[in-house]
Design an enzyme around this catalytic site. Structure first.
Site, PDB file in Angstrom:
ATOM      1  N   PHE A  23      39.489  48.839  38.015  1.00  0.00           N
ATOM      2  CA  PHE A  23      38.754  47.590  37.830  1.00  0.00           C
ATOM      3  C   PHE A  23      39.748  46.433  37.867  1.00  0.00           C
ATOM      4  O   PHE A  23      40.826  46.517  37.278  1.00  0.00           O
ATOM      5  CB  PHE A  23      38.035  47.563  36.480  1.00  0.00           C
ATOM      6  CG  PHE A  23      36.908  48.553  36.348  1.00  0.00           C
ATOM      7  CD1 PHE A  23      35.742  48.402  37.067  1.00  0.00           C
ATOM      8  CD2 PHE A  23      37.034  49.628  35.480  1.00  0.00           C
ATOM      9  CE1 PHE A  23      34.696  49.320  36.928  1.00  0.00           C
ATOM     10  CE2 PHE A  23      36.004  50.542  35.332  1.00  0.00           C
ATOM     11  CZ  PHE A  23      34.830  50.387  36.062  1.00  0.00           C
ATOM     12  N   VAL A  34      43.979  49.243  35.716  1.00  0.00           N
ATOM     13  CA  VAL A  34      43.724  47.804  35.798  1.00  0.00           C
ATOM     14  C   VAL A  34      44.332  47.271  37.085  1.00  0.00           C
ATOM     15  O   VAL A  34      45.540  47.399  37.319  1.00  0.00           O
ATOM     16  CB  VAL A  34      44.323  47.053  34.595  1.00  0.00           C
ATOM     17  CG1 VAL A  34      44.008  45.553  34.717  1.00  0.00           C
ATOM     18  CG2 VAL A  34      43.787  47.618  33.293  1.00  0.00           C
ATOM     19  N   LYS A  35      43.504  46.644  37.916  1.00  0.00           N
ATOM     20  CA  LYS A  35      43.994  46.049  39.162  1.00  0.00           C
ATOM     21  C   LYS A  35      44.506  44.632  38.896  1.00  0.00           C
ATOM     22  O   LYS A  35      43.777  43.782  38.381  1.00  0.00           O
ATOM     23  CB  LYS A  35      42.882  46.011  40.225  1.00  0.00           C
ATOM     24  CG  LYS A  35      42.488  47.386  40.738  1.00  0.00           C
ATOM     25  CD  LYS A  35      41.399  47.316  41.800  1.00  0.00           C
ATOM     26  CE  LYS A  35      41.955  46.937  43.146  1.00  0.00           C
ATOM     27  NZ  LYS A  35      40.946  47.048  44.214  1.00  0.00           N
ATOM     28  N   ILE A  36      45.767  44.424  39.243  1.00  0.00           N
ATOM     29  CA  ILE A  36      46.411  43.121  39.096  1.00  0.00           C
ATOM     30  C   ILE A  36      46.839  42.656  40.482  1.00  0.00           C
ATOM     31  O   ILE A  36      47.534  43.387  41.197  1.00  0.00           O
ATOM     32  CB  ILE A  36      47.665  43.215  38.198  1.00  0.00           C
ATOM     33  CG1 ILE A  36      47.334  43.798  36.829  1.00  0.00           C
ATOM     34  CG2 ILE A  36      48.350  41.856  38.082  1.00  0.00           C
ATOM     35  CD1 ILE A  36      46.572  42.884  35.926  1.00  0.00           C
TER      36      ILE A  36
END
Length: 233
Positions: free
Chosen positions: A59, A85-87
């Site tokens: 996400f 976690v998509k950064i």
């Protein structure tokens, strides 16, 4: 074989794709969520993890402010153990997120660094990741190819960089055609993201005999010609 992750924001499609033995993960992003009409991020994320417990799910943060990204990342990471976690590799001002990546990875948060296009970015990201903490480096090979640049040499070099970091996997993103899955596999990329429509085509056509495929194609032309009712002679 390269791991295939389905890429989308429709829960029913996610669950259907995961029925295939070739699909072992899920990714999404703000653009896909917008297209799917998602109006409540946390409600959507909670529903996804309630239905998908045994596969990695990525996400993405939404903020363009790096400090707010940090808060969003920590909240997303708390949703479930299988969440990455998509950064983005930078914000819209061109400010690198490398320090944020270093901080989050240092806390043991699983990350998927996205929107990567250059080897310099790959090196910066990998240098910021913590050894042994699961992470994904997503290089947008499909979009690179859209510019007329062959992504394969870049992906080979990217793989040599990501392989130096324990727990780090290279992902071939923005897949455009089924051939990309085989290309990613041939050079040893860890993961490739594939949208549902391409997955259906892949499952249908993998290991297809080309002679039989030719015959089916001709058969389709003949049937369509008859349905048109045209007369040449």
């Amino acid at each position: 074989m390269v791991k295939i992750f389905t890429d989308g924001a429709n829960i029913d499609e996610m669950l259907n794709d995961l029925k295939s033995p070739t699909v072992t993960g899920v990714t999404t992003n703000p653009s896909l969520m917008k297209s799917a009409g998602i109006t409540d991020y946390i409600e959507f994320a909670n529903k996804v993890v309630a239905n998908i417990k045994d596969y990695p799910i990525s996400f993405e943060v939404f903020s363009d402010d790096i400090q707010v990204m940090k808060q969003e990342a920590e909240k997303i990471a708390s949703i479930a153990d299988n969440v990455y976690v998509k950064i983005p590799v930078m914000n819209t001002k061109g400010e690198s997120t490398s320090e944020l990546i270093k901080e989050l990875s240092g806390k043991g948060i699983k990350l998927n660094i996205t929107a990567i296009f250059t080897l310099d970015q790959v090196e910066e990201v990998v240098n910021s990741l913590q050894d042994g903490v699961p992470s994904i480096v997503s290089v947008f090979a499909g979009r690179i190819a859209d510019t007329g640049v062959d992504p394969i040499p870049l992906m080979k070099k990217a793989l040599s960089i990501t392989s130096q970091k324990e727990g780090c996997e290279l992902l071939w993103a923005s897949t455009r055609e089924i051939l990309n899955i085989y290309q990613a596999n041939d050079i040893g990329v860890d993961i490739v993201t594939v949208p549902p429509a391409l997955l259906k085509k892949y499952d249908k056509l993998k290991d297809k005999d080309l002679y039989e495929y030719s015959l089916e194609t001709v058969d389709g032309f003949v049937k369509d010609g008859k349905e048109l009712g045209y007369s040449i002679l």
